[in-house]
Design a protein around this motif. Sequence first.
Motif, PDB file in Angstrom:
ATOM      1  N   LEU A   1     120.060  62.598 -69.944  1.00 42.79           N
ATOM      2  CA  LEU A   1     121.551  62.206 -69.117  1.00 42.79           C
ATOM      3  C   LEU A   1     122.863  62.970 -70.185  1.00 42.79           C
ATOM      4  O   LEU A   1     123.349  62.697 -69.535  1.00 42.79           O
ATOM      5  CB  LEU A   1     121.295  60.433 -69.294  1.00 42.79           C
ATOM      6  N   ALA A   2     122.236  62.967 -71.356  1.00 42.43           N
ATOM      7  CA  ALA A   2     123.181  63.535 -72.132  1.00 42.43           C
ATOM      8  C   ALA A   2     123.511  64.695 -71.738  1.00 42.43           C
ATOM      9  O   ALA A   2     125.329  64.529 -71.317  1.00 42.43           O
ATOM     10  CB  ALA A   2     122.712  64.388 -73.171  1.00 42.43           C
ATOM     11  N   PRO A   3     123.072  65.851 -70.246  1.00 39.33           N
ATOM     12  CA  PRO A   3     124.287  66.793 -70.108  1.00 39.33           C
ATOM     13  C   PRO A   3     125.248  66.687 -68.470  1.00 39.33           C
ATOM     14  O   PRO A   3     125.748  67.431 -68.681  1.00 39.33           O
ATOM     15  CB  PRO A   3     122.922  67.443 -69.218  1.00 39.33           C
ATOM     16  N   ARG A   4     124.748  65.406 -68.456  1.00 38.28           N
ATOM     17  CA  ARG A   4     125.803  64.541 -67.385  1.00 38.28           C
ATOM     18  C   ARG A   4     127.051  63.928 -68.125  1.00 38.28           C
ATOM     19  O   ARG A   4     128.343  63.412 -67.115  1.00 38.28           O
ATOM     20  CB  ARG A   4     125.018  63.833 -66.321  1.00 38.28           C
ATOM     21  N   ALA A   5     127.416  63.952 -69.494  1.00 35.95           N
ATOM     22  CA  ALA A   5     128.402  63.075 -69.630  1.00 35.95           C
ATOM     23  C   ALA A   5     129.002  63.989 -69.926  1.00 35.95           C
ATOM     24  O   ALA A   5     128.788  65.216 -69.211  1.00 35.95           O
ATOM     25  CB  ALA A   5     127.665  62.933 -71.533  1.00 35.95           C
ATOM     26  N   PRO A   6     130.585  63.439 -69.773  1.00 38.70           N
ATOM     27  CA  PRO A   6     130.799  61.296 -70.014  1.00 38.70           C
ATOM     28  C   PRO A   6     130.358  60.704 -68.460  1.00 38.70           C
ATOM     29  O   PRO A   6     130.544  61.514 -67.777  1.00 38.70           O
ATOM     30  CB  PRO A   6     132.715  61.515 -70.137  1.00 38.70           C
ATOM     31  N   LEU A   7     129.327  60.318 -68.949  1.00 33.45           N
ATOM     32  CA  LEU A   7     129.020  59.432 -67.796  1.00 33.45           C
ATOM     33  C   LEU A   7     128.868  57.683 -68.287  1.00 33.45           C
ATOM     34  O   LEU A   7     128.916  57.671 -69.359  1.00 33.45           O
ATOM     35  CB  LEU A   7     127.521  60.124 -67.283  1.00 33.45           C
ATOM     36  N   THR A   8     128.572  56.740 -67.153  1.00 31.64           N
ATOM     37  CA  THR A   8     128.356  55.486 -67.367  1.00 31.64           C
ATOM     38  C   THR A   8     126.743  55.093 -67.104  1.00 31.64           C
ATOM     39  O   THR A   8     126.928  54.980 -66.055  1.00 31.64           O
ATOM     40  CB  THR A   8     129.460  54.340 -67.000  1.00 31.64           C
ATOM     41  N   VAL A   9     126.354  54.700 -68.220  1.00 27.80           N
ATOM     42  CA  VAL A   9     125.068  54.330 -68.144  1.00 27.80           C
ATOM     43  C   VAL A   9     124.704  52.915 -67.703  1.00 27.80           C
ATOM     44  O   VAL A   9     125.109  51.589 -69.058  1.00 27.80           O
ATOM     45  CB  VAL A   9     124.810  54.324 -69.277  1.00 27.80           C
ATOM     46  N   ILE A  10     125.062  51.844 -66.374  1.00 26.96           N
ATOM     47  CA  ILE A  10     124.987  50.432 -66.774  1.00 26.96           C
ATOM     48  C   ILE A  10     123.417  50.056 -66.715  1.00 26.96           C
ATOM     49  O   ILE A  10     122.393  50.057 -65.844  1.00 26.96           O
ATOM     50  CB  ILE A  10     125.562  49.955 -64.428  1.00 26.96           C
ATOM     51  N   VAL A  11     122.937  49.445 -67.674  1.00 26.51           N
ATOM     52  CA  VAL A  11     121.910  48.593 -67.586  1.00 26.51           C
ATOM     53  C   VAL A  11     121.775  47.234 -67.203  1.00 26.51           C
ATOM     54  O   VAL A  11     122.282  46.266 -67.334  1.00 26.51           O
ATOM     55  CB  VAL A  11     121.390  49.144 -69.329  1.00 26.51           C
ATOM     56  N   ASP A  12     120.552  46.931 -66.463  1.00 27.90           N
ATOM     57  CA  ASP A  12     120.834  45.792 -66.163  1.00 27.90           C
ATOM     58  C   ASP A  12     119.356  44.840 -66.175  1.00 27.90           C
ATOM     59  O   ASP A  12     118.453  46.076 -65.810  1.00 27.90           O
ATOM     60  CB  ASP A  12     121.120  45.158 -64.915  1.00 27.90           C
ATOM     61  N   GLY A  13     118.807  43.797 -65.432  1.00 28.46           N
ATOM     62  CA  GLY A  13     117.069  43.445 -65.624  1.00 28.46           C
ATOM     63  C   GLY A  13     116.764  42.751 -67.147  1.00 28.46           C
ATOM     64  O   GLY A  13     117.335  42.530 -67.856  1.00 28.46           O
ATOM     65  N   GLY A  14     115.321  42.535 -66.771  1.00 27.98           N
ATOM     66  CA  GLY A  14     114.629  41.998 -67.498  1.00 27.98           C
ATOM     67  C   GLY A  14     115.182  40.298 -67.893  1.00 27.98           C
ATOM     68  O   GLY A  14     115.486  39.947 -67.910  1.00 27.98           O
ATOM     69  N   ASP A  15     114.825  40.584 -69.386  1.00 25.78           N
ATOM     70  CA  ASP A  15     114.665  38.817 -69.523  1.00 25.78           C
ATOM     71  C   ASP A  15     116.874  38.972 -70.444  1.00 25.78           C
ATOM     72  O   ASP A  15     116.508  39.795 -70.825  1.00 25.78           O
ATOM     73  CB  ASP A  15     113.652  38.127 -70.755  1.00 25.78           C
ATOM     74  N   PRO A  16     117.183  37.140 -70.823  1.00 26.48           N
ATOM     75  CA  PRO A  16     117.706  37.186 -71.077  1.00 26.48           C
ATOM     76  C   PRO A  16     118.555  38.016 -72.328  1.00 26.48           C
ATOM     77  O   PRO A  16     117.925  37.705 -73.296  1.00 26.48           O
ATOM     78  CB  PRO A  16     118.560  35.892 -71.040  1.00 26.48           C
TER      79      PRO A  16
END
Length: 325
Positions: A16-31
């Motif tokens: 992912l680093a070569p694509r920066a600047p970028l927004t990484v959105i993490v979702d799912g999993g346990d609370p």
Amino acid sequence: MPERISEVTALLAEVLAPRAPLTVIVDGGDPGAAAGFAARLAAAFPASSRAWSIDAVLGLTGPGGGGVDSALNVLEPATDQVLVYLRGGPRNRFGGGDGERRAQVVIDHRDPDWPVIRHLHPSLADPDRWYLSESRAFFTARAANWDVKFGDDLPAYAKAVHEAGVRPGDVVLDVGCGTGRALPALAGAVGPDGRVIGLDFTPDMLAEASRAGRDSAATLLVGDARRLPIADAAIDVIFAAGLVNHLPDPAAGLTELARVTRPGGTLAMFHPVGRAALATRHGRTLRPDEALAEARLAPLLAGAGWVLTAYEDGDDRFLALSTRL
């Protein structure tokens, strides 16, 4: 293990680093899992990269209208935005959304100490860069308890072997054999004049097969189903239990299986529970575009040199039989 988390986040940061600047959105999993994983991922990025990791879960309304939904159900990938889905939180937490389908990165997060990359979009990284190591990590952690958890389905394997039409004298390849639950039945079907090969890419799984004494029923090989160490047209029957849905490119995988099978040979794709029951076990809903859905599987097989001859997807098993053209 912290080492496993570091391995996963380091690989993701690398692609992912070569694509920066970028927004990484993490979702799912346990609370709380998304926030924790996002923080670890952000820390893995090199100081020279600019990246933002966002835990975007609460307060969003999905396409169904009303209620809290997954951010990934309403967001779309973009050139400066990467969606990461953590698989394995509470079942049906986000209803019938398709956040996992939209995500470019899917992480198996059932054990937060042992995350495993289960999908990376080809635009981020070629499967050869991650598939084998991540799949081995997934199954290595489960090998020792595999038969304890699933050992009661041996009769279902024996029945599937019988229906696959394995004959005395056949050469049979069990691809993705795991702990070898099908091997004794296959060996009994081919008899003393036949041969059974059990192939899996996780050495720990094959070690469990040997520990259970199943190495006496077959030759065990460590190998990748995508690049089989088998000659062209050398196999009469391929038995593949739970294999195709783990391949990053099912079409290419079916083509490789066809390469090693003689014309008129058989491919038996099997699972001891049906697709719907398996999806429920994993806390998700079935999608019509999945590789083992009948409407998609038939053309996939045809394109790889097979013809689908039988298809059963009930509550208690999945069995699809195909003939090599």
